[in-house]
Write an enzyme that holds these catalytic residues in place. Structure first.
Site, PDB file in Angstrom:
ATOM      1  CB  SER A 297      -0.950  -0.059   1.190  1.00 38.04           C
ATOM      2  OG  SER A 297      -1.896   0.960   1.120  1.00 38.04           O
TER       3      SER A 297
ATOM      4  CG  ASP B 298      -2.883  -0.608  -2.452  1.00 37.54           C
ATOM      5  OD1 ASP B 298      -2.781   0.543  -1.991  1.00 37.54           O
ATOM      6  OD2 ASP B 298      -3.568  -1.499  -1.914  1.00 37.54           O
TER       7      ASP B 298
HETATM    8 MG    MG Z   1      -3.493   1.410  -0.159  1.00 40.30          MG
END
Ligand code: MG
Length: 454
Positions: free
Chosen positions: A100, A243
């Site tokens: 992330s 992401d």
């Molecule tokens: Mg993320």
């Protein structure tokens, strides 16, 4: 109840995450693959973000899934919400190799349920239990699964979002996109072009070294985006984390848009068209209450973490309630008509729709919101749970919200004290019109803390 937080060993609020080579290894990915494959037998969709360790970890995960008997369909690099959309209704489960917003040396695994949501606590505990005896799930030669590589996943995602808006809604708008060398380098530009926007981009080459900026879309990291917005006269700039389940904005004057204000603005846009509930964690700004009240809606609070928001939204919809919107005050926003997960590409598209509908600039739209100051502090304490119990007791007369830690609500201010899930510390949030207005509640909390720990 699925929205209650439970202690997990490997998984945090958003999957497993750690430094590659020490905490996050191919061996761990393989173990997760075996455990998940045994738990969700069938066809599993997999993908990753742009991190250098992605190919090695993805193949290890796939090896575990196949060894457990699952067929794997590898979509390659794509945003987490794109894989979530592809999984929904079509796969037994999904898994994304991503860390992330974490720095490049990190990586991790997010596990996706067949309905496209991230795996919740109860199921994650089952998965963790299976990880402890993962070798038991290895299948014999005639039961081992297959590996398929599939292109076109990102295009499907782009089409799904594009078709949710009237054709040409973005015509006349210039937008600058900073995907930060992450998973949305192709998808968000394609989405906004599809809406009719004129698109410029930077940091738009997928690169696991993240040469332009770190995966966290922080105000400091977005200085170049801000300049480009001003130079091109763009309506806004949009940036993602690694992401791309989150989106944050730069307004037309080049200013970073605080994420709670972003959330409130989009919530205002949606709840002015449709009445219902807004779901968000207890750490979110009171701006959302302001929006809800203005539009005859209501805010429902959850523990901190997007899975709690997504699951509460689903539960309430299943119970017959109208849920209009949900999200976190970090640019992770959830559109129940689209899918039950945070979606950065969708948020970028929604901003286009908002500006096109309101026929205003982003800075002018932000000017309609009240301003609050959020103070965030953290303190090391010996026993966070004990402190939370003590605070709950001490503030009993003010009917504190105990959804996650202790939230004390007063007419002109509120404060939240919550333990960190991973370290012996508590985080304190105080929000008020001015910093001074929050000082009293902050001092009331400090007075109750063990002096040796402050
Ligand atoms: Mg993320």
């Amino acid at each position: 109840m699925t929205t209650e937080k439970m202690k997990k060993e490997f998984f945090g609020t958003n999957g497993v995450r750690g430094v590659v080579g020490s905490e996050m290894t191919p061996a761990l990915a393989l173990t997760i693959g075996l455990a998940l494959g045994s738990m969700r037998p069938g066809r599993i969709a997999i993908g990753r973000d742009t991190r250098t360790s992605g190919p090695a970890l993805l193949r290890a995960l796939a090896a575990g899934l196949m060894a457990a008997g699952c067929d794997t369909v590898d979509y390659g690099i794509l945003p987490t919400p794109a894989l979530q959309l592809l999984v929904r209704g079509s796969y037994a489960a999904g898994a994304v190799i991503t860390a992330s917003h974490n720095p490049p040396e990190y990586n991790g695994v997010k596990v996706i349920e067949p309905d496209g949501t991230e795996m919740g606590d109860e199921e994650t505990l089952v998965l963790e239990a299976r990880m402890r005896s993962a070798h038991e799930f290895t299948q014999p030669w005639d039961k081992v699964g297959s590996a398929i590589e599939r292109a076109g996943g990102p295009d499907e995602y782009v089409r799904a979002i594009g078709s949710a808006f009237p054709a040409g809604i973005g015509e006349g708008l210039t937008v600058v996109i900073d995907p930060g060398s992450g998973a949305a380098c192709d998808t968000t530009p394609a989405i906004l072009r599809r809406l009719g926007c004129r698109v410029f981009s930077l940091n738009d080459r997928m690169d696991g070294y993240f040469p332009g900026r770190l995966p966290e879309p922080s105000p400091e990291g977005l200085a170049a985006l801000s300049r480009m917005v001003t130079v091109t006269g763009a309506a806004f700039g949009v940036a993602h984390d690694g992401d791309a389940d989150r989106a944050v904005f730069i307004d037309n004057e080049g200013h970073f848009v605080e994420e709670n204000a972003e959330f409130a603005l989009i919530a205002d846009h949606l709840t002015s068209q449709e009445k219902g509930v807004i779901v968000t964690p207890v750490s979110t700004s009171r701006l959302l209450e302001w929006v809800a009240e203005k539009n005859g809606c209501r805010v429902v609070y959850t523990p901190v973490g997007s899975i709690y928001v997504a699951r509460t939204m689903r539960e309430r919809i299943d119970a017959g309630e109208k849920v209009v919107f949900g999200g976190e005050g970090n640019g992770g926003l959830i559109y129940p008509g689209h899918q039950f997960c945070r979606d950065g590409g969708m948020t970028a598209a929604m901003m286009v729709a908002l500006l096109a509908t309101r026929k205003t600039t982003l800075s002018a739209a932000l000017g309609t919101l009240p301003t609050y100051t959020m103070r965030k502090e953290k303190f090391h304490v010996h026993d966070p749970e004990e402190l939370i119990a003590r605070l709950a007791e001490a503030f009993q007369g003010e009917a504190p919200d105990l959804t996650d830690g202790v939230r004390i609500n007063r007419s002109d201010t509120w404060a939240l004290v919550r333990p960190s899930g991973t370290e012996p510390l508590v985080r304190i949030f105080v929000e008020s019109k001015t910093r001074e207005a929050g000082e009293e509640i902050y001092q009331d909390i400090l007075a109750l803390m063990d002096p040796s720990s402050v």
